[in-house]
Write a protein that holds these residues in place. Structure first.
Motif, PDB file in Angstrom:
ATOM      1  N   TYR A   1       0.841  -1.207   0.000  1.00  0.00           N
ATOM      2  CA  TYR A   1       0.000   0.000   0.000  1.00  0.00           C
ATOM      3  C   TYR A   1       0.876   1.257   0.000  1.00  0.00           C
ATOM      4  O   TYR A   1       0.613   2.215  -0.730  1.00  0.00           O
ATOM      5  CB  TYR A   1      -0.911  -0.005   1.224  1.00  0.00           C
ATOM      6  CG  TYR A   1      -1.668   1.303   1.411  1.00  0.00           C
ATOM      7  CD1 TYR A   1      -2.788   1.595   0.646  1.00  0.00           C
ATOM      8  CD2 TYR A   1      -1.228   2.247   2.342  1.00  0.00           C
ATOM      9  CE1 TYR A   1      -3.471   2.800   0.806  1.00  0.00           C
ATOM     10  CE2 TYR A   1      -1.899   3.454   2.517  1.00  0.00           C
ATOM     11  CZ  TYR A   1      -3.021   3.717   1.744  1.00  0.00           C
ATOM     12  OH  TYR A   1      -3.687   4.913   1.901  1.00  0.00           O
ATOM     13  N   GLY A   2       1.940   1.246   0.808  1.00  0.00           N
ATOM     14  CA  GLY A   2       2.844   2.393   0.880  1.00  0.00           C
ATOM     15  C   GLY A   2       3.537   2.673  -0.443  1.00  0.00           C
ATOM     16  O   GLY A   2       3.811   3.829  -0.777  1.00  0.00           O
ATOM     17  N   ILE A   3       3.809   1.623  -1.204  1.00  0.00           N
ATOM     18  CA  ILE A   3       4.452   1.809  -2.508  1.00  0.00           C
ATOM     19  C   ILE A   3       3.588   2.684  -3.423  1.00  0.00           C
ATOM     20  O   ILE A   3       4.087   3.517  -4.174  1.00  0.00           O
ATOM     21  CB  ILE A   3       4.734   0.440  -3.164  1.00  0.00           C
ATOM     22  CG1 ILE A   3       5.887  -0.265  -2.418  1.00  0.00           C
ATOM     23  CG2 ILE A   3       5.084   0.588  -4.644  1.00  0.00           C
ATOM     24  CD1 ILE A   3       6.109  -1.691  -2.851  1.00  0.00           C
ATOM     25  N   PHE A   4       2.281   2.502  -3.327  1.00  0.00           N
ATOM     26  CA  PHE A   4       1.373   3.283  -4.171  1.00  0.00           C
ATOM     27  C   PHE A   4       1.020   4.638  -3.551  1.00  0.00           C
ATOM     28  O   PHE A   4       0.793   5.606  -4.269  1.00  0.00           O
ATOM     29  CB  PHE A   4       0.084   2.497  -4.418  1.00  0.00           C
ATOM     30  CG  PHE A   4       0.266   1.312  -5.315  1.00  0.00           C
ATOM     31  CD1 PHE A   4       0.248   1.461  -6.684  1.00  0.00           C
ATOM     32  CD2 PHE A   4       0.475   0.049  -4.780  1.00  0.00           C
ATOM     33  CE1 PHE A   4       0.429   0.361  -7.531  1.00  0.00           C
ATOM     34  CE2 PHE A   4       0.647  -1.050  -5.607  1.00  0.00           C
ATOM     35  CZ  PHE A   4       0.625  -0.901  -6.984  1.00  0.00           C
ATOM     36  N   ALA A   5       1.006   4.709  -2.212  1.00  0.00           N
ATOM     37  CA  ALA A   5       0.498   5.914  -1.548  1.00  0.00           C
ATOM     38  C   ALA A   5       1.571   6.934  -1.201  1.00  0.00           C
ATOM     39  O   ALA A   5       1.268   8.116  -1.053  1.00  0.00           O
ATOM     40  CB  ALA A   5      -0.260   5.511  -0.277  1.00  0.00           C
ATOM     41  N   CYS A   6       2.825   6.496  -1.063  1.00  0.00           N
ATOM     42  CA  CYS A   6       3.865   7.403  -0.559  1.00  0.00           C
ATOM     43  C   CYS A   6       4.716   7.980  -1.693  1.00  0.00           C
ATOM     44  O   CYS A   6       4.658   7.525  -2.843  1.00  0.00           O
ATOM     45  CB  CYS A   6       4.756   6.667   0.442  1.00  0.00           C
ATOM     46  SG  CYS A   6       3.859   6.089   1.910  1.00  0.00           S
ATOM     47  N   ASP A   7       5.500   9.004  -1.345  1.00  0.00           N
ATOM     48  CA  ASP A   7       6.316   9.709  -2.331  1.00  0.00           C
ATOM     49  C   ASP A   7       7.504   8.851  -2.769  1.00  0.00           C
ATOM     50  O   ASP A   7       7.870   7.872  -2.122  1.00  0.00           O
ATOM     51  CB  ASP A   7       6.829  11.020  -1.741  1.00  0.00           C
ATOM     52  CG  ASP A   7       5.696  12.002  -1.451  1.00  0.00           C
ATOM     53  OD1 ASP A   7       4.660  11.910  -2.140  1.00  0.00           O
ATOM     54  OD2 ASP A   7       5.855  12.833  -0.538  1.00  0.00           O
ATOM     55  N   GLY A   8       8.131   9.303  -3.872  1.00  0.00           N
ATOM     56  CA  GLY A   8       9.302   8.616  -4.385  1.00  0.00           C
ATOM     57  C   GLY A   8       9.012   7.950  -5.716  1.00  0.00           C
ATOM     58  O   GLY A   8       7.861   7.759  -6.101  1.00  0.00           O
ATOM     59  N   THR A   9      10.067   7.591  -6.423  1.00  0.00           N
ATOM     60  CA  THR A   9       9.929   6.923  -7.710  1.00  0.00           C
ATOM     61  C   THR A   9      10.622   5.573  -7.687  1.00  0.00           C
ATOM     62  O   THR A   9      11.547   5.350  -6.906  1.00  0.00           O
ATOM     63  CB  THR A   9      10.530   7.773  -8.845  1.00  0.00           C
ATOM     64  OG1 THR A   9      11.920   7.989  -8.567  1.00  0.00           O
ATOM     65  CG2 THR A   9       9.813   9.109  -8.957  1.00  0.00           C
ATOM     66  N   ILE A  10      10.155   4.677  -8.554  1.00  0.00           N
ATOM     67  CA  ILE A  10      10.745   3.350  -8.696  1.00  0.00           C
ATOM     68  C   ILE A  10      11.315   3.238 -10.110  1.00  0.00           C
ATOM     69  O   ILE A  10      10.576   3.431 -11.084  1.00  0.00           O
ATOM     70  CB  ILE A  10       9.693   2.239  -8.474  1.00  0.00           C
ATOM     71  CG1 ILE A  10       9.114   2.334  -7.067  1.00  0.00           C
ATOM     72  CG2 ILE A  10      10.314   0.866  -8.697  1.00  0.00           C
ATOM     73  CD1 ILE A  10       7.969   1.366  -6.817  1.00  0.00           C
ATOM     74  N   PRO A  11      12.601   2.972 -10.261  1.00  0.00           N
ATOM     75  CA  PRO A  11      13.184   2.847 -11.603  1.00  0.00           C
ATOM     76  C   PRO A  11      12.504   1.741 -12.408  1.00  0.00           C
ATOM     77  O   PRO A  11      12.098   0.709 -11.855  1.00  0.00           O
ATOM     78  CB  PRO A  11      14.648   2.503 -11.323  1.00  0.00           C
ATOM     79  CG  PRO A  11      14.893   2.984  -9.929  1.00  0.00           C
ATOM     80  CD  PRO A  11      13.604   2.797  -9.202  1.00  0.00           C
ATOM     81  N   GLU A  12      12.355   1.971 -13.698  1.00  0.00           N
ATOM     82  CA  GLU A  12      11.702   1.020 -14.581  1.00  0.00           C
ATOM     83  C   GLU A  12      12.731   0.159 -15.310  1.00  0.00           C
ATOM     84  O   GLU A  12      13.879   0.563 -15.518  1.00  0.00           O
ATOM     85  CB  GLU A  12      10.838   1.755 -15.609  1.00  0.00           C
ATOM     86  CG  GLU A  12       9.755   2.644 -15.003  1.00  0.00           C
ATOM     87  CD  GLU A  12       8.621   1.859 -14.353  1.00  0.00           C
ATOM     88  OE1 GLU A  12       8.622   0.610 -14.431  1.00  0.00           O
ATOM     89  OE2 GLU A  12       7.735   2.491 -13.755  1.00  0.00           O
ATOM     90  N   ILE A  13      12.297  -1.021 -15.707  1.00  0.00           N
ATOM     91  CA  ILE A  13      13.130  -1.891 -16.538  1.00  0.00           C
ATOM     92  C   ILE A  13      13.177  -1.308 -17.946  1.00  0.00           C
ATOM     93  O   ILE A  13      12.146  -1.030 -18.552  1.00  0.00           O
ATOM     94  CB  ILE A  13      12.566  -3.325 -16.573  1.00  0.00           C
ATOM     95  CG1 ILE A  13      12.653  -3.969 -15.189  1.00  0.00           C
ATOM     96  CG2 ILE A  13      13.323  -4.171 -17.597  1.00  0.00           C
ATOM     97  CD1 ILE A  13      12.061  -5.357 -15.117  1.00  0.00           C
ATOM     98  N   THR A  14      14.376  -1.102 -18.454  1.00  0.00           N
ATOM     99  CA  THR A  14      14.546  -0.589 -19.809  1.00  0.00           C
ATOM    100  C   THR A  14      15.193  -1.667 -20.671  1.00  0.00           C
ATOM    101  O   THR A  14      15.384  -2.801 -20.237  1.00  0.00           O
ATOM    102  CB  THR A  14      15.417   0.676 -19.800  1.00  0.00           C
ATOM    103  OG1 THR A  14      16.703   0.355 -19.248  1.00  0.00           O
ATOM    104  CG2 THR A  14      14.762   1.761 -18.975  1.00  0.00           C
ATOM    105  N   GLY A  15      15.558  -1.310 -21.864  1.00  0.00           N
ATOM    106  CA  GLY A  15      16.126  -2.299 -22.771  1.00  0.00           C
ATOM    107  C   GLY A  15      17.506  -2.790 -22.358  1.00  0.00           C
ATOM    108  O   GLY A  15      17.900  -3.888 -22.712  1.00  0.00           O
ATOM    109  N   ALA A  16      18.258  -1.990 -21.628  1.00  0.00           N
ATOM    110  CA  ALA A  16      19.633  -2.365 -21.261  1.00  0.00           C
ATOM    111  C   ALA A  16      19.735  -2.621 -19.764  1.00  0.00           C
ATOM    112  O   ALA A  16      19.239  -1.843 -18.960  1.00  0.00           O
ATOM    113  CB  ALA A  16      20.597  -1.261 -21.659  1.00  0.00           C
ATOM    114  N   PHE A  17      20.363  -3.736 -19.394  1.00  0.00           N
ATOM    115  CA  PHE A  17      20.599  -4.056 -17.992  1.00  0.00           C
ATOM    116  C   PHE A  17      22.010  -3.628 -17.622  1.00  0.00           C
ATOM    117  O   PHE A  17      22.987  -4.105 -18.213  1.00  0.00           O
ATOM    118  CB  PHE A  17      20.416  -5.546 -17.721  1.00  0.00           C
ATOM    119  CG  PHE A  17      18.976  -5.989 -17.788  1.00  0.00           C
ATOM    120  CD1 PHE A  17      17.971  -5.197 -17.258  1.00  0.00           C
ATOM    121  CD2 PHE A  17      18.632  -7.191 -18.372  1.00  0.00           C
ATOM    122  CE1 PHE A  17      16.642  -5.597 -17.308  1.00  0.00           C
ATOM    123  CE2 PHE A  17      17.313  -7.601 -18.427  1.00  0.00           C
ATOM    124  CZ  PHE A  17      16.315  -6.808 -17.896  1.00  0.00           C
TER     125      PHE A  17
END
Length: 495
Positions: A206-222
């Motif tokens: 729930y906190g992941i959706f409700a609280c501030d901050g960003t989560i890096p996304e998976i892109t084409g390069a690891f």
């Protein structure tokens, strides 16, 4: 956020889709009498409610791995989400389910006996030695780790007793949990701890959706985003996140629940389901850690630098995921979060430490053919185990523990190859185990070549050796299969 959501959906789908495929390959038989009834002794073999068996299996395999490992793993970047999902669905859950089900078919046999039956006497002897050492090591460390945590919480949360006091209390509990029938102590307190861990994970989700901050996304390069480690993404990430993806330790725990299940048809719910649950917990903690650190806005320019800063004790300069866990729970979950943090961070290692000692007793009992129905028989095997562990608690594990992750993943290689051979003997679709076996063989052989605690070879040379060892493993299996399975009738199983 999109990568996290997709990861959650894929994990859940994996249980219902790929888990069903693996179940059909094994073909559980509801009419077969399980060891819980056929070998019932009132101590280790006894039928238990499925919901309890599931929660005990979940806590047995969890420990601090899906929490601490996921937090440290996300430092490598969003590829951690990729590994948790694919590793769990196609590797870890397959590893746990099939090792548990084979144990049921073999009368609740412990892991070294399963591996020995499939890979030969040399492998049996080696696995007896390795698993016993591993269980004693885990048990000893998981006495001191929670004791350190409880002692460290003293100044803030009113714990007035010293680390030595907590060591005695935890060690006394381990002795009782190892000796008493599994339903008397473990069967009663594990559901409480299991529920606490799951509630805490739900609150963090729930906190992941409700609280501030960003989560890096998976892109084409690891790429490796770790601010303080030069270890390549491959194999570093795949060793760092073990519990929550693939972990050899799990297969040492599955036989305990194989001795308590009422029906083979419940295996997917217990073994595959517990691993998927652990994957969800790891995914949640990885996302929560990076988002919480990013919301702090201090400690660096990237979320990964901020995460390292959030884990670092300003007084000692040492980094510990436990500091971050406590901060997240207090910030996102309030007072209730502080309680859940204590239950989660402290109870998690305890609920793996006690079953590590119990597994050590059962492994010794299996290869010594020593029944455990009487208390004095359990004491005969347990006293030496506890004596060795008591000595090891005074040893500095900083160096030894570096090798634990590698040994743990190497154990999964042996387990997956044993499963592969078992399925091949029965003319079943063995590739579900062979592919993750080869992958983990490549991970482990590459890691020991490139790691600081290994041979410290150049990356290119390490990759070449890892690929070479993996190809050798594939050739070995194909040669074995050609020699040993041509004359076996389909579905031939002596067990």
């Amino acid at each position: 956020m999109i990568s996290f959501i997709i990861g959650v959906l894929l994990l859940i789908s994996g249980y219902f889709v790929y888990g069903k495929i693996v179940e059909r390959i094994f073909q559980p038989d509801a009419t077969k009498q399980t060891p819980a009834f056929a070998m019932q002794d009132g101590v280790d073999y006894l039928p238990m409610p499925t919901w309890k068996v599931y929660l005990i299996q979940f806590l047995n395999i969890a420990g601090t791995g899906p929490v601490f490992g996921a937090i440290q793993g996300i430092l490598f970047g969003p590829a951690a989400f990729f590994w948790i999902v694919l590793g769990c669905v196609f590797g870890g859950a397959v590893h746990d389910y099939l090792s548990g089900m084979i144990s049921i078919r073999k009368g609740g046999a412990s892991l070294p006996e399963i591996i020995g039956d499939e890979l030969g006497g040399g492998a049996r002897f080696a696995m007896r030695l390795v698993t016993m050492v591993l269980m004693v090591l885990v048990g000893a460390v998981f006495v001191t780790t929670p004791a350190d945590l409880l002692d460290g919480m003293g100044a803030d949360n009113g714990f007035l007793w010293s680390k030595n006091f907590w060591v005695l209390v935890i060690f006394a509990y381990y002795i009782l949990a190892t000796l008493l029938p599994i339903d008397k102590l473990i069967g009663r307190i594990y559901p409480v701890f299991g529920a606490a861990l799951l509630i805490m994970a739900a609150g963090l989700a729930y906190g992941i959706f409700a609280c501030d901050g960003t989560i890096p996304e998976i892109t084409g390069a690891f790429e490796n985003h770790h601010p303080t480690s030069t270890m390549p993404l491959f194999p570093g990430l795949f060793i760092t996140i073990a519990c929550g993806a693939v972990s050899g330790f799990h297969a040492t725990q599955s036989p305990m629940m194989a001795r308590c299940m009422k029906n083979e048809k419940l295996g997917r719910r217990v073994f595959y389901g517990a691993m998927i649950t652990e994957g969800l917990v790891a995914l949640i903690w990885a996302a929560a850690a990076i988002k919480f650190a990013d919301s702090l806005g201090t400690g660096g320019n990237t979320p990964y630098e901020k995460l390292v800063a959030a884990m670092t004790n300003p007084e000692t300069g040492k980094a510990s995921p436990a500091l971050l866990v406590n901060a997240i729970c207090n910030s996102w979950l309030g007072t209730a979060g502080a309680v859940l943090a204590i239950l989660g961070v402290v109870a998690a290692p305890i609920t793996s430490g006690d079953t590590a000692f119990r597994s050590a007793r059962l492994i010794a009992a299996d290869f010594m053919k020593f029944k455990q129905d009487k208390i004095y028989k359990r004491l005969v095997l347990s006293v030496p185990i506890f004596a060795v562990s008591a000595v090891l608690m005074f040893v500095n594990f900083d160096i030894l523990w570096r090798y634990f992750a590698w040994f743990n993943q190497t154990l999964s290689v042996f387990t997956l190859f044993a499963i592969t051979v078992y399925l091949a003997r029965l003319h079943k679709a063995y590739c579900v185990a062979l592919i993750p076996a080869l992958w983990m063989l490549c991970v482990c052989s590459t890691y020991i070549c490139v790691a600081p605690e290994g041979f410290r070879l150049p990356v290119t040379a390490s990759y070449s050796i890892g690929i070479g060892v993996t190809l050798a493993g594939l050739v070995w299996f194909l040669v074995w299969k050609h020699k040993n399975t041509r004359h076996l009738a389909p579905e031939t199983d002596k067990n």
